[in-house]
Write a protein that holds these residues in place. Structure first.
Motif, PDB file in Angstrom:
ATOM      1  N   ASP A  37      -6.477   0.935  -2.361  1.00  0.00           N
ATOM      2  CA  ASP A  37      -5.129   1.306  -2.793  1.00  0.00           C
ATOM      3  C   ASP A  37      -4.834   2.782  -2.578  1.00  0.00           C
ATOM      4  O   ASP A  37      -3.702   3.151  -2.286  1.00  0.00           O
ATOM      5  CB  ASP A  37      -4.948   0.990  -4.285  1.00  0.00           C
ATOM      6  N   GLU A  38      -5.834   3.627  -2.760  1.00  0.00           N
ATOM      7  CA  GLU A  38      -5.659   5.075  -2.749  1.00  0.00           C
ATOM      8  C   GLU A  38      -6.336   5.682  -1.513  1.00  0.00           C
ATOM      9  O   GLU A  38      -7.238   5.083  -0.935  1.00  0.00           O
ATOM     10  CB  GLU A  38      -6.303   5.690  -4.001  1.00  0.00           C
ATOM     11  N   ARG A  92       0.785   3.651  -2.025  1.00  0.00           N
ATOM     12  CA  ARG A  92       0.017   4.839  -2.391  1.00  0.00           C
ATOM     13  C   ARG A  92      -0.744   5.438  -1.210  1.00  0.00           C
ATOM     14  O   ARG A  92      -1.377   6.494  -1.334  1.00  0.00           O
ATOM     15  CB  ARG A  92      -0.943   4.507  -3.538  1.00  0.00           C
ATOM     16  N   LEU A  93      -0.647   4.789  -0.057  1.00  0.00           N
ATOM     17  CA  LEU A  93      -1.225   5.353   1.169  1.00  0.00           C
ATOM     18  C   LEU A  93      -0.154   6.004   2.041  1.00  0.00           C
ATOM     19  O   LEU A  93      -0.404   6.300   3.212  1.00  0.00           O
ATOM     20  CB  LEU A  93      -1.936   4.258   1.968  1.00  0.00           C
ATOM     21  N   LYS A 119       0.807  -1.222   0.000  1.00  0.00           N
ATOM     22  CA  LYS A 119       0.000   0.000   0.000  1.00  0.00           C
ATOM     23  C   LYS A 119       0.842   1.275   0.000  1.00  0.00           C
ATOM     24  O   LYS A 119       0.618   2.196   0.794  1.00  0.00           O
ATOM     25  CB  LYS A 119      -0.971  -0.022   1.191  1.00  0.00           C
ATOM     26  N   THR A 123      -8.540   7.885  -1.432  1.00  0.00           N
ATOM     27  CA  THR A 123      -9.984   7.998  -1.656  1.00  0.00           C
ATOM     28  C   THR A 123     -10.725   6.709  -1.317  1.00  0.00           C
ATOM     29  O   THR A 123     -11.912   6.744  -0.982  1.00  0.00           O
ATOM     30  CB  THR A 123     -10.275   8.381  -3.114  1.00  0.00           C
ATOM     31  N   ASP A 124     -10.032   5.561  -1.395  1.00  0.00           N
ATOM     32  CA  ASP A 124     -10.673   4.288  -1.074  1.00  0.00           C
ATOM     33  C   ASP A 124     -10.968   4.162   0.416  1.00  0.00           C
ATOM     34  O   ASP A 124     -11.855   3.392   0.816  1.00  0.00           O
ATOM     35  CB  ASP A 124      -9.787   3.112  -1.510  1.00  0.00           C
TER      36      ASP A 124
END
Length: 204
Positions: free
Chosen positions: A163-164, A15-16, A13, A166-167
């Motif tokens: 993943d992002e 992208r977090l 992860k 926004t998720d």
């Protein structure tokens, strides 16, 4: 049904990274994995994990650091039905997975929101996988070229892979298990402004 759950635990992860450091991302990824394993088991599946590093979960774990497509490909090729369920489906429920498992077709897929393939049931040895890029398109073509039926399951709970940043909103809105609890304990909350709802972190 035998269910393979691939897990990238070595550096998950990335992208977090704006929300969590490396250790936190690993803990959060493991919380999601445990939620997925519980949902698979409660749906009547027999889960096992294929991971790129050791992980402590209540399921058999095989360590294999090859690319995802190669790892999954080795699990296919027999007449025995095999399901592949990604480890970051934090909203997956037994009901959603039961629907996936019980849908007829040589290949049954749950598409991800970004063009990925979040879950598969493979019932024919001639099917192969390709998880690069927009994999749901590739899997449709692979099944068609092999003369196999390809059925897609439209499920919000299986479409959201985390993943992002926004998720995280979806997990806070709709999650009920470890992953949501982990986020709230880490100080992640919903922020409602004049536009889309966002996730924000208040460090404690």
């Amino acid at each position: 049904m035998r269910v393979v759950v691939p897990f990238g635990g070595r550096a998950p992860k990335t992208r977090l990274a704006s929300f969590f450091d490396a250790d936190e991302r690993r803990d959060f990824a493991t919380a999601m994995l445990r939620d997925v394993l519980d949902a698979v088991t409660d749906a009547g599946g027999d889960p096992s994990v294929v991971a790129d590093t050791r992980v402590d979960v209540d399921a058999p774990v095989t360590v294999d650091d090859r690319p995802l497509s190669a790892v999954v490909e080795d699990e296919l090729g027999s007449d025995e039905p095999v399901a592949v369920v990604m480890a970051d489906l934090a909203l997956a429920t037994p009901a959603a997975l039961t629907r996936l498992f019980e849908t007829d077709g040589d290949v049954v897929a749950a598409p991800g929101l970004g063009g990925g393939t979040n879950a598969l049931v493979v019932r024919h040895p001639d099917f192969s996988v390709d998880y690069h890029g927009a994999s749901i398109l590739d899997h449709r073509h692979i099944a068609r070229d092999a003369g196999l039926s390809f059925v897609e399951v439209d499920s919000m709970r299986l479409a959201v892979d985390v993943d992002e940043p926004t998720d995280l909103v979806e997990v806070l809105l709709h999650g009920t298990s470890r992953a949501r609890t982990w986020l709230t304990d880490a100080g992640v909350e919903l922020e409602c402004g004049t536009g889309r709802v966002e996730a924000v972190r208040h460090r404690r």
